[in-house]
Design a protein around this motif. Structure first.
Motif, short mmCIF file in Angstrom:
data_model
loop_
_atom_site.label_atom_id
_atom_site.label_comp_id
_atom_site.label_asym_id
_atom_site.label_seq_id
_atom_site.Cartn_x
_atom_site.Cartn_y
_atom_site.Cartn_z
N PRO A 511 16.55 -7.23 -54.99
CA PRO A 511 16.54 -6.61 -53.65
C PRO A 511 15.60 -5.40 -53.56
O PRO A 511 15.09 -5.10 -52.48
N GLY A 514 12.43 -7.01 -53.00
CA GLY A 514 12.52 -7.98 -51.91
C GLY A 514 11.96 -9.34 -52.28
O GLY A 514 11.40 -10.04 -51.45
N ARG C 82 12.37 -6.36 -39.63
CA ARG C 82 12.03 -6.91 -40.94
C ARG C 82 11.38 -5.86 -41.82
O ARG C 82 11.76 -5.67 -42.97
N THR C 85 14.19 -3.34 -42.91
CA THR C 85 15.36 -3.65 -43.72
C THR C 85 15.11 -4.64 -44.86
O THR C 85 16.02 -4.96 -45.61
N ARG C 86 13.89 -5.13 -44.99
CA ARG C 86 13.67 -6.23 -45.94
C ARG C 86 13.97 -5.84 -47.39
O ARG C 86 14.55 -6.60 -48.15
N GLU C 89 18.29 -1.30 -50.34
CA GLU C 89 19.56 -1.17 -49.62
C GLU C 89 19.66 0.22 -49.04
O GLU C 89 19.15 1.17 -49.62
N ALA C 110 17.66 -12.98 -40.71
CA ALA C 110 18.73 -12.60 -41.64
C ALA C 110 19.11 -13.78 -42.50
O ALA C 110 19.37 -13.67 -43.69
N GLY C 113 16.74 -14.29 -45.35
CA GLY C 113 16.64 -13.22 -46.33
C GLY C 113 15.64 -12.14 -45.98
O GLY C 113 15.23 -11.37 -46.84
N ARG C 116 18.13 -7.38 -43.27
CA ARG C 116 19.47 -7.08 -43.74
C ARG C 116 20.21 -6.42 -42.60
O ARG C 116 19.77 -5.40 -42.07
N THR C 117 21.34 -7.02 -42.23
CA THR C 117 22.01 -6.49 -41.04
C THR C 117 23.10 -5.47 -41.36
O THR C 117 23.75 -4.97 -40.43
N ASP C 118 23.31 -5.11 -42.64
CA ASP C 118 24.31 -4.07 -42.91
C ASP C 118 23.83 -2.78 -42.29
O ASP C 118 22.68 -2.39 -42.47
#
Lengths: 573, 448, 391
Positions: A511, A514, C82, C85-86, C89, C110, C113, C116-118
């Motif tokens: 992550p 990415g 995108r 948030t890509r 975290e 989303a 991948g 990220r919708t958090d």
């Protein structure tokens, strides 16, 4: 991407193309001299690469392999193409030849001009033309191949065994010593399983200096691959531990089917019904069967195949256990009527017949029935000819089948092992690899694989130990697959399609960057991920789109017929 | 023997699925395997089936990679057409005497082109094909034999049995691979342990006159039926009756043939019967299929599903209360199968073809092999294990192990499991002996 | 879907005052100031006055200069999400205000991948459509007035110069956003603000708004508008379908294409950094062109002009939300969105898949099913086997 992945090779490129006569098998149908001439005539296609084309009798023979070795060395070949038989027969042979020279074995290609040309095309000119097409394709492909290097990995010879029952103990004892240590994870307070915690096996396991038992513990996480697993074990008392092991053996056993889950069986706490296992334990402890009111039963019925209809399989060892118990009941109480109610008796092997003979000799009655419905202590039986009858027995003993242990699903998901239709762990191959799984390095022992008798369970344990003993040798190293997938960070967007299709758990998400990343030690090079990538970010080494498509393009290219007479009737495909 | 280092090499007798699997597991740079096979080809019984239950996979496709791996493994010395003649010594130090019988054809020079057997004038029934087809005196048992090199049956070869000075095969060979001056060789191999994986046989129903095999042309044994269905077999897979060549419209599969006589249930013949049901239905749509059976034995997670899976294709499961009383007789153009039913009355079914699912019994050569190797046989004539109830595959002779159907009737899965267990026990034994003998650490952990 | 307050189940009233723009900005600022959210993402006019940029800000003063209901959509909002948030975290809570199609594109991304919708709260509004960017650049004030009329009417027909994909857009109202401004329901000086999720409900609840008694007017107007759009869409799809018949039809539709790939560049769904069509795979050797020329009479260059579009349809049309960026950007004036929208809808029907939902249903092309749908076959129109020299 290395330089030789491109179309224009840099530096001197010299491709050796060797045409195997294979006796009359190839040379009898294909004009190899014409093939050689045709290949050399097309030499200009290869942009500066030089072509050496020769024919030879049997390249797979000892002298043939020596010939290739000398040719590679004397001609300073940078690439090798062999026109011969099926890769299945001799791909590894010629790779072995390369491995003995300076030529990287992955800069070589075998082209099948026997099964694909000589053996299937009757017309010699057609077969010859086809061979030329295939070989040109092969040359085109090999020019786009990259050298790949095998990197041996150190392996951890220690083993983690999950489950301290009969199979788990047998595996542990078979492995311990032999230069390796075993960690045995047992959910309960002590190992023993159906053998009991004071059995000889349990004693041996406790005493063995190379076996470490983690009691009241569970495996909670597994990462890694054959030779290098890291397993997190949570303990009831104490903090979680990380255990390093080269292999994992699943020996978690199984459960017994709950008799009342069978629609033909119903009883409650007011009935004199004792399931098989409970009665076995009672007799083993020296007890005698008694009814709830304390009186001895005058009649006992053992009802076989409880749950079989629901489960859809025969558990294989219950008939033997039931008849053995029936004979013991007769021995304990000779005046008691003991009846076995069954349809088909499953008693394979010499031992099985012996049990039946002893039961018969001890006076166990047998009722063969198409169907038996139990309500409490009453059995409604349908005879083989359909005649119904009802009978009450003082004591009824249901004989249920075997079902997967309840931890099966959790461990399967954790280890990326599929379950079969019956809910047990799915073996790698039912016939030729029954104790292996899709995750290399994870093995199945005992009834975790499926219902079986004790002896077979122990042999499965031996099989797991055997595979580990011969594949994970202390001091030796394993060479993981080289033709694996790789993801180019610059182009990957982390969409995760590849992760979705990988059945080996070889790709994980990163992550922070990415992107997705391939664990090359776990990857088996199946190429599913390659097909799933929507962009150009992922490729499988030695099977890149470039290599495959250009080989096909080249092979399908129109060209003039090789032999002038007779004229080729239709254009080459 | 004391003071001599323990030999690490292993002798495996029998190149069927069990022997081959064990050989591949054990062979490596530090340990050679000598694989001795009685027949001129490797592969054992599995390759005689077109498909194997429960996967119904092409058996030859399943086994071919294993055969190739064995033949190409530089650490496995495969001696086909060879038998064990003596085994002296103890664990860690056996001397095996092996008779490598004369093949009369060079394994190195021959390319399997087949010109020699085309030229041979002698024809006789092919026993590998259950005598359903013929072979020559110089022959390979089947298409796809591995090694693909013929052998000369010295008793039937006109030259070798002294009948006449025939040399047609020699003349037809472009590679000078035929050597009629070949002779048996006695080889000695020192090994540390031995694995007996010599397989078993299906019982011949010849003694059961009531079943009509051998007299009624429509009655087949299970092995004959396997060869009928096989695509590389005598009829290229066509199921036709002997003699007439007609396609049967109905068939009865008789289970438990030889069960009472052998004294045990072989555990795999019911599954074979359901496999034959699928074969029949696949080849002859609409064929009526009956099973004459008593107890159906389909243990394990995969087997009942297999049996139930073809239920729709069958016309009847006919329960018989006494399988030894089943009779097959000719009746006009068809066969009449009579059997006592549940009530004891005699029922009957009329069919065109009968297949006898026969028991698995020890291979006729087992007794001799056991004698040579000094092994105990159990009451049924199979090679026994010393531990009657545990997982050990060691026989009554220390250092000699058994795996596969040589030990008793079992399916492919069982044979492979036993082979793997035996291989592990052999590896373990040899390691232990090396430590004991040399005092050096065996498989010692590398310093880390 | 449209017209339903969704799982949040709560509706509040937002006093409109001088107009919906100011009211919405006020709510956004209030959310920021109260600490219900940490940052806002909204359109802000650029100094030249002819376009808007997505601005991420924690400063209420900056937000106050935003244009919550921009007449044009220069950059698809999902692309902004995108970038944001890509990677990595974050626990920063962001409230983003964008058109329903931008939110739907974000939901699709989303699933792929890329977003990220958090921590992300998505707010939408009843969209009457978006004007063509070129028209807005030429005359920002005129375009702005036209757009105001569209907002008031709630319909693309009222304005003129709207993107061709907008009149047929039936997902113009509330779909899977956390918060939705029901412009169509403006009545008595207030418009309903609805929660579409528990998170949205929490947010709205913390702002001290008056709960709405009901949303009947909004529901009614939204439904009426949706029927109008449904009719337009059917007509548009029929027209597209007849134009796209066979290889000739495809070729004609895209005949003006200059191969610039702008449609892909502006598409929110196309996220690959190396597009398949830019990779080595579809690039034949020169010899292949000569072969092609020999077989078919001629070979078209550069390679893959038409294949690019067909391939892009295969790769992304299941996720196409018909935002119309592609048509808007095409320098050759090809109504790309008409083709992709039509194909995407038909493909989704075959898979039983809805694009743009936050429903957790995975994308069909990443889902293995034991029995795959066979509905695709029925969708393929009879194609004449054309032997055209062009691809």
């Amino acid at each position: 991407m290395s330089a030789s992945a491109g179309v224009r090779p840099a530096g001197t490129v010299r491709i050796g193309v060797y045409l195997c006569e294979c006796g009359p098998n190839i040379a009898g149908r294909i004009d190899l001299d014409a093939v050689r001439d045709a290949l050399l005539a097309e030499g200009g296609r290869y942009r500066g690469a030089e072509l050496v084309v020769k024919r030879y009798g049997f390249l797979c023979s000892g002298p043939g392999k020596q010939f290739l070795t000398d040719e590679i060395r004397d001609n300073g070949l940078t690439h090798l193409v062999v026109g011969a038989c099926s890769p299945r027969d001799h791909d590894s042979t010629f790779m072995g030849v390369c491995a003995g020279t300076d030529l990287n074995p992955y800069l070589y290609r075998i082209v099948n001009i026997r099964e694909h040309c000589a053996w299937v095309i009757d017309d010699p000119s057609g077969a010859t033309g086809q061979a030329v097409s295939y070989l040109l394709g092969g040359i085109s492909r090999v020019l786009r191949q990259s050298p790949l290097h095998e990197r041996p990995l150190e392996v951890n010879p220690d083993v983690l065994v999950i489950g301290g029952g009969a199979a788990g103990m047998e595996t542990s004892l078979a492995l311990a010593g032999n230069g390796r240590r075993v960690v045995l994870v047992e959910r309960g307070p002590a190992p023993g399983g159906c053998m009991g915690s004071s059995s000889a096996a349990a004693e041996a396991v406790r005493r063995h200096p190379d076996i470490r038992i983690l009691r009241e513990s569970e495996v909670s996480k597994v990462i890694g691959f054959l030779g290098n697993f890291e397993v997190e074990v949570t303990r009831r008392d104490g903090p979680a531990e990380t255990v390093a092991a080269g292999a994992i053996v699943l020996a978690i056993g199984s459960r017994t089917f709950e008799p009342t889950d069978d629609p033909d069986v119903s009883y409650g706490p007011d009935d004199d019904v004792v399931p098989l296992e409970a009665m076995e334990r009672l007799l083993a402890g020296g007890g005698e069967p008694l009814l709830r009111d304390g009186s001895p039963p005058r009649s006992v019925a053992l009802v076989h195949c409880v749950g079989r209809g629901e489960l859809g399989y025969c558990s294989g060892s219950c008939c033997a256990r039931a008849l053995a118990l029936a004979a013991r009941l007769r021995a304990v109480r000779p005046d008691m009527e003991v009846v076995s109610v069954h349809r088909d008796l499953c008693l394979p092997g010499r031992g099985g017949t012996g049990i039946l003979d002893r039961a018969d000799a001890s006076g166990v009655g047998r009722i063969r029935a198409l169907r038996a419905v139990q309500s409490g202590n009453e059995l409604a039986v349908e005879a083989m000819d359909g005649t119904p009858s009802k009978r009450r027995f003082d004591l009824v003993i249901p004989v249920p089948g075997t079902v997967p242990a309840d931890d099966t699903g959790r461990l399967a998901a954790m280890l990326r092992i599929p379950l079969d239709e019956q809910g047990f762990f799915r073996e790698m191959h039912r016939m030729v690899d029954p104790s292996g799984t899709a995750t290399d390095g994870v093995f199945l022992a005992g009834t975790a694989h499926g219902p079986k008798d004790l002896r077979t369970a122990l042999r499965f344990a031996g099989s797991c130990a055997g595979q580990i003993l011969t594949r994970l040798v202390p001091g030796e190293r394993l060479v993981p697959e080289v033709k694996v997938s790789e993801i180019l960070e610059a182009y990957c967007t982390g969409c995760g399609n590849c992760r979705e299709v990988c059945v080996y758990g070889a790709i994980h998400a990163d992550p922070d960057r990415g992107i997705s990343v391939v664990n090359e030690a776990v990857c088996r090079g199946c190429g599913n991920c390659y097909g799933s990538c929507p962009s150009g970010a992922l490729r499988t080494r030695h099977f890149t789109n470039e290599q495959l498509l250009r080989e096909v393009d080249e092979a399908l290219r129109r060209r003039v017929p090789v032999l002038p007479e007779p004229p080729v009737a239709e254009v080459h495909p | 023997m004391d003071g001599r280092p323990a030999v690490r090499d292993v002798l495996v007798i029998g190149a069927g699925i069990a022997g081959m699997k064990a050989a591949l597991m054990l062979a490596g740079p530090a340990r050679r395997v000598v694989l001795v096979e009685r027949l001129p080809i490797i592969g054992g019984k599995t390759i005689k089936n077109e498909e194997s239950f429960p996967n119904m996979e092409c058996s030859t496709c399943m086994v071919a990679p294993i055969q190739q791996a064995v033949l190409q493994n530089p650490h496995i010395e495969t001696l086909t057409h060879s038998v064990l003649e003596g085994l002296d010594g103890a664990p860690g130090d056996f001397t095996a005497r092996i008779r490598a019988k004369a093949r009369y054809v060079s394994l190195e020079a021959c390319i399997g082109c087949g010109m020699c057997w085309e030229a041979c004038p002698v024809t006789l029934p092919n026993e590998w094909e259950e005598s359903l087809s013929e072979r020559k005196a110089i022959y390979v048992p089947c298409a796809g034999s591995l090694p693909n090199v013929p052998v000369i049956d010295a008793e039937r070869c006109l030259r070798l049995n002294g009948t006449e000075e025939c040399s047609l095969c020699v003349e037809s060979c472009a590679f000078e691979a035929v050597d009629l001056a070949d002779g048996d060789r006695i080889l000695e191999r020192r090994v540390g342990a031995v694995l007996v994986a010599s397989g078993a046989e299906t019982m011949s129903p010849a003694p059961f006159v009531r079943l009509g095999w051998g007299t009624l042309p429509g009655v087949f044994t299970s092995m004959e039926f396997e060869r009928l269905f096989a695509s590389n077999g005598p009829t290229q897979g066509a199921i036709t009756l002997r003699g007439s060549g007609t396609v049967p419209g109905s068939a009865a599969i008789v289970h438990c043939v030889g069960r009472a006589e052998a004294g045990y249930c072989s555990g795999v013949c019911c599954m074979a019967a359901f496999k034959y049901e699928r074969f029949l239905h696949h080849r002859i749509p609409g064929v009526r299929i009956f099973h004459v059976h008593s107890d159906l034995c389909v243990p394990g997670k995969a087997y009942q599903g297999f049996a139930d899976g073809s239920a729709g294709d069958r016309s009847g499961l006919l329960y018989s209360s006494s399988m030894p009383d089943v009779e097959v007789s000719g009746s006009g153009d068809s066969l009449l199968v009579r059997y006592p039913d549940a009530s004891g009355a005699v029922a009957e079914v009329r069919v065109d073809m009968v297949v006898l699912a026969t028991a698995i019994v020890p291979d006729p050569s087992s007794a001799a092999l056991a004698g040579t190797a000094g092994l105990g046989l159990d009451a049924s004539g199979f090679v026994g294990t010393a531990d009657p109830s545990g997982g050990s595959m060691e026989t009554s002779r220390p250092g000699v192990f058994v795996a596969g159907t040589a030990q008793g009737p079992m399916d492919i899965q069982g044979a492979v499991i036993q082979a793997q267990a035996a291989a592990g026990q052999i590896a373990s034994l040899l390691d232990r002996l090396r430590v004991d003998r040399s005092g050096a650490g065996s498989g010692k952990r590398p310093a880390s | 879907m449209t017209g339903d307050p969704g799982s949040g189940g709560a509706a509040f009233l937002l006093p409109v005052g001088e107009g919906p723009d100011g009211a919405i900005l006020g709510l956004l600022a209030g959310a920021l100031e109260s600490g219900a959210v940490d940052a806002l993402l909204l359109p802000v006019p650029l100094p030249a006055g002819d376009s808007f940029a997505w601005i991420l800000t924690r400063d209420p003063a900056v937000a106050a200069g935003g244009r919550p209901l921009p007449p044009v959509m220069p950059v698809q909002g999902a692309r902004a999400l995108r970038d944001l948030t890509r990677k990595g975290e974050s626990d920063v809570r962001i409230l983003a205000l964008m058109r329903p199609c931008e939110i739907r594109a974000a939901r699709e991304l989303a699933k792929l991948g890329q977003v990220r919708t958090d921590g992300l709260l998505l707010a939408s509004w009843d969209c009457p459509g978006a004007l063509c960017s070129k028209d807005h650049v030429a005359d920002p004030d005129g375009a702005g007035r036209r757009f105001a009329g569209m907002i008031a009417a709630g319909s693309p027909d009222a304005g003129g110069g709207v993107r061709s994909s907008c009149p047929g857009c039936v997902d113009f109202s509330m779909t899977d956003a956390d918060v939705h401004f029901g412009l169509l329901g403006e009545q008595d000086g207030a418009l309903p603000v609805m929660a579409g999720s528990p998170a949205g409900r929490t947010l709205l609840g913390s702002l001290g708004l008056t709960p709405a008694a009901g949303t009947a007017r909004w529901k009614l107007r939204a439904e009426m508008e949706r029927e109008r759009r449904e009719t337009s869409r059917r007509a548009a799809d029929e027209a597209a379908g007849s134009k796209l018949r066979g290889a000739e039809g495809l070729l004609s539709f895209f005949s003006a294409c200059i191969g610039c790939r702008i449609c892909r560049a502006v598409c929110p769904i196309c996220h690959c950094r190396l597009c398949h069509f830019d990779s080595e795979t579809p690039r034949p050797d020169p010899d292949a062109f000569f072969d092609g020329a020999e077989l078919r009479g001629g070979a078209s260059l550069p390679a893959n002009r038409l294949l690019f579009h067909v391939g892009r349809m295969t790769h992304m049309s299941l996720s196409c939300v018909s935002c119309g960026q592609c048509s808007d950007a095409c320098p050759a004036g090809i109504p790309v969105a008409d083709a992709f929208g039509f194909v995407g809808r038909a493909a989704r029907e075959a898979f039983g898949y809805e694009a743009g939902r936050g429903d957790g249903i995975p994308h069909p092309l990443r889902t293995w099913r034991r029995i795959e749908p066979d509905g695709i076959g029925g969708l393929v129109r009879d194609a004449e086997p054309g032997a055209c020299a062009h691809e």
